[in-house]
Write a protein that holds these residues in place. Structure first.
Motif, short mmCIF file in Angstrom:
data_model
loop_
_atom_site.label_atom_id
_atom_site.label_comp_id
_atom_site.label_asym_id
_atom_site.label_seq_id
_atom_site.Cartn_x
_atom_site.Cartn_y
_atom_site.Cartn_z
N UNK A 275 43.17 30.08 55.51
CA UNK A 275 43.91 29.57 54.36
C UNK A 275 45.40 29.72 54.58
N UNK A 276 46.14 28.67 54.27
CA UNK A 276 47.59 28.71 54.27
C UNK A 276 48.06 28.89 52.83
N UNK A 277 48.65 30.04 52.53
CA UNK A 277 49.23 30.30 51.22
C UNK A 277 50.71 29.95 51.25
N UNK A 278 51.19 29.22 50.26
CA UNK A 278 52.61 28.88 50.16
C UNK A 278 52.86 28.35 48.76
N UNK A 279 54.11 28.06 48.48
CA UNK A 279 54.47 27.51 47.17
C UNK A 279 55.23 28.51 46.34
N UNK A 280 54.67 29.71 46.20
CA UNK A 280 55.33 30.84 45.55
C UNK A 280 54.88 32.10 46.27
N UNK A 281 55.60 33.18 46.06
CA UNK A 281 55.21 34.43 46.70
C UNK A 281 53.93 34.95 46.05
N UNK A 282 52.92 35.33 46.84
CA UNK A 282 51.70 35.88 46.26
C UNK A 282 51.95 37.23 45.61
N UNK A 283 51.25 37.50 44.54
CA UNK A 283 51.41 38.79 43.87
C UNK A 283 50.94 39.91 44.80
N UNK A 284 51.49 41.10 44.63
CA UNK A 284 51.03 42.22 45.45
C UNK A 284 49.53 42.42 45.36
N UNK A 285 48.90 42.64 46.48
CA UNK A 285 47.45 42.86 46.51
C UNK A 285 46.63 41.62 46.73
N UNK A 286 47.22 40.42 46.50
CA UNK A 286 46.43 39.19 46.62
C UNK A 286 46.01 38.95 48.06
N UNK A 287 46.94 39.10 49.00
CA UNK A 287 46.60 38.82 50.40
C UNK A 287 45.51 39.77 50.88
N UNK A 288 45.65 41.05 50.56
CA UNK A 288 44.62 42.01 50.96
C UNK A 288 43.28 41.70 50.34
N UNK A 289 43.29 41.26 49.06
CA UNK A 289 42.04 40.94 48.38
C UNK A 289 41.36 39.74 49.04
N UNK A 290 42.14 38.75 49.44
CA UNK A 290 41.56 37.59 50.10
C UNK A 290 41.05 37.95 51.50
N UNK A 291 41.80 38.77 52.21
CA UNK A 291 41.37 39.18 53.54
C UNK A 291 40.05 39.94 53.49
N UNK A 292 39.89 40.78 52.47
CA UNK A 292 38.67 41.59 52.37
C UNK A 292 37.44 40.73 52.14
N UNK A 293 37.62 39.50 51.65
CA UNK A 293 36.49 38.60 51.41
C UNK A 293 36.17 37.73 52.63
#
Length: 517
Positions: A275-293
């Motif tokens: 997944x490419x995330x962009x547009x706005x800065x992700x909230x803290x914890x979001x990237x880790x939560x997505x990675x864990x899935x």
């Protein structure tokens, strides 16, 4: 020998090399690349029959459906310039931009035709309805497919599309900004996306980003170039089930992924999804939560004016830093052919790579737009001395990675001390009840005061004063929110960005802002 750079060349290669591979999945509709090419040929012929001339503008107002994807290929192959408008724009925005863009033809989804019909009638613009109840649009089925070729008049420096920035509809009648993206711009963006997403035949790409927003960040053409499969997302409520059903790649804004990153609904994916995330800065914890899935997270930054994504924190870089999602949360380095990106002070001197000193992001790249359509003054403001001035503030870390702070107008100055709204929002996101947080300035005679707007996780109950108390150990006293407004939803653009000007107006008018005490 020199031939023009264009994304269409790779598309024609895919039609010839992979005619039996799956090209499109849209509900029950399934087409191979051979069948897809046949539909493109038919629409090209219809566009010519309806009077499209070389360089003519074709308005496109439609959601992410097969017809829409078809238009992104057929219009430039017919020698035209696509003008995609996001159906999520309000009626005034759609009508003003329909006039401003000077179309020769219009491709409009039946569900949205009534919204612009009067304007198009007044302009005398022929309309081809899209997204009918038929899988294959009957408007062009009487034509016989012909071999597809590049237009004889193709110029790599001519626009392939005119893309209006999502913010223009806020004051669209006064200063519309339609970024003219050239064939060359989009070609270089395609190469970047193909390399960093690592798209290949057999992959399945989910169109979660509206195609009308930055040409789906360029993926309307890069997925075709790869010979991968375009999969249409029917609605946001289908995101989880669609992702789990064979998807290998997607691009999305953090706001789109909010529900999937919510711990209450998180679940492991049956296979890795890039997944490419962009547009706005992700909230803290979001990237880790997505990675864990099981999401392989790339994090990028760009603008419509740069043909979408321009910088990236890549998978290779992730593996060099281990599980530290704070590194991935940075917007990284320029993409493979991203060009030159600098962060400069007001005197245009570079800021030190200390991760602290803020400056404006400026860009010099082959992906930077030709200019704004019929808006030379805005073009001159944006492009100065060969550099695109973005108005975005960032710092550069010692490792060279860029980290976005704010828009220039969003930097708060409190008691003579500058502070980014993102710094305050980062602390707010640590509160377990907060789902989204946005900070704007309340302008007073004595300076700025931070005002926070937050949404809560389902079932959460918390008061403003509790949120301020939570922030107290983590922020200097002058940076603590003076008001906290708990709202059910935040106002957002068609692309998912929060409309901070709406919140500032609410603060200015002292509407609904709850005192923290």
């Amino acid at each position: 020998m020199k031939t023009p750079f264009t994304p269409l060349e790779a598309a024609l290669r895919t039609f010839a090399v992979h005619p039996e591979r799956p090209a499109v999945v849209d509900g029950t509709l399934r087409l191979t690349y051979g069948e897809f090419a046949g539909q493109i040929s038919k629409l090209v012929q219809l566009l010519h029959q309806r009077g499209l001339q070389a360089g003519g503008h074709v308005l496109l107002i439609a959601p992410n459906r097969f017809d829409t994807l078809l238009a992104f290929h057929a219009v430039p192959l017919a020698g035209g310039v696509l003008v995609p408008l996001n159906p999520a724009f309000d009626d005034d925005g759609l009508n003003v931009l329909s006039r401003h863009s000077d179309p020769q033809l219009a491709l409009v989804a039946q569900a949205h035709l009534e919204r612009v019909q009067a304007t198009l009638n007044d302009l005398g613009i022929p309309v081809i309805p899209l997204c009918t109840e038929h899988d294959l649009n009957p408007a062009w089925q009487d034509f016989v497919p012909e071999p597809l070729t590049l237009p004889d008049t193709l110029d790599e420096n001519a626009p392939i599309s005119i893309n209006y920035t999502s913010g223009t509809t806020n004051a669209v009648s006064a200063d519309p900004k339609g970024a003219m993206l050239t064939h060359r711009n989009v070609f270089v963006n395609n190469v970047n996306m193909l390399y960093h997403l690592n798209l290949r035949p057999g992959h399945q790409y989910l169109h979660a980003i509206p195609m009308a927003h930055g040409n789906g960040w360029g993926c309307v053409w890069s997925v075709t170039a790869a010979g991968a499969t375009h999969v249409m997302l029917r609605g946001p409520e289908d995101l989880r089930s669609t992702v789990e059903d064979g998807i290998t790649h997607l691009c999305a804004s953090p706001s789109m992924m909010g529900s999937l990153a919510d711990p209450a609904s998180a679940s492991a994916l049956p296979r890795p999804v890039r997944i490419m995330l962009a547009g706005t800065s992700p909230r803290p914890g979001m990237i880790g939560a997505l990675q864990s899935q099981g999401f392989e997270v790339l994090h990028g930054y760009g603008l419509i004016e740069t043909s979408a994504i321009l910088t990236i924190t890549d998978l290779y870089e992730e593996k060099t830093v281990g599980p530290d999602a704070r590194i991935v949360a940075r917007q990284g380095h320029p993409m493979l052919f991203g060009g030159e990106i600098a962060v400069v002070r007001e005197d245009n001197t570079p800021v030190p790579h200390d991760g602290v000193t803020p400056g404006e992001i400026v860009i010099r790249s082959n992906t930077v737009m030709k200019g704004y359509y019929k808006n030379p003054r805005a073009t001159r403001r944006a492009i100065q001395d060969g550099w695109l001035h973005t108005g975005d503030l960032a710092v550069i870390h010692p490792d060279g990675r860029m980290d976005i702070l704010d828009r220039e107008g969003d930097l708060l100055k409190i008691g003579g001390q500058p502070i980014s709204s993102v710094q305050i929002e980062t602390v707010l996101y640590r509160h377990p009840s907060i789902r989204e947080a946005v900070v704007v300035a309340s302008r007073t005679a004595s300076g700025d005061q931070p005002v926070a707007f937050v949404t809560l996780h389902p079932g959460a109950q918390v008061q403003g004063r509790e949120i301020v108390s939570f922030c107290t150990p983590h922020l200097p006293e002058y940076a603590l929110p003076r008001r906290v407004q708990i709202v059910s939803e935040l106002p957002k653009t068609a692309s998912g960005k929060v409309l901070k000007h709406v919140l500032r107006e609410q603060v200015k008018e002292k509407r609904a802002a709850l005192s923290a005490d």
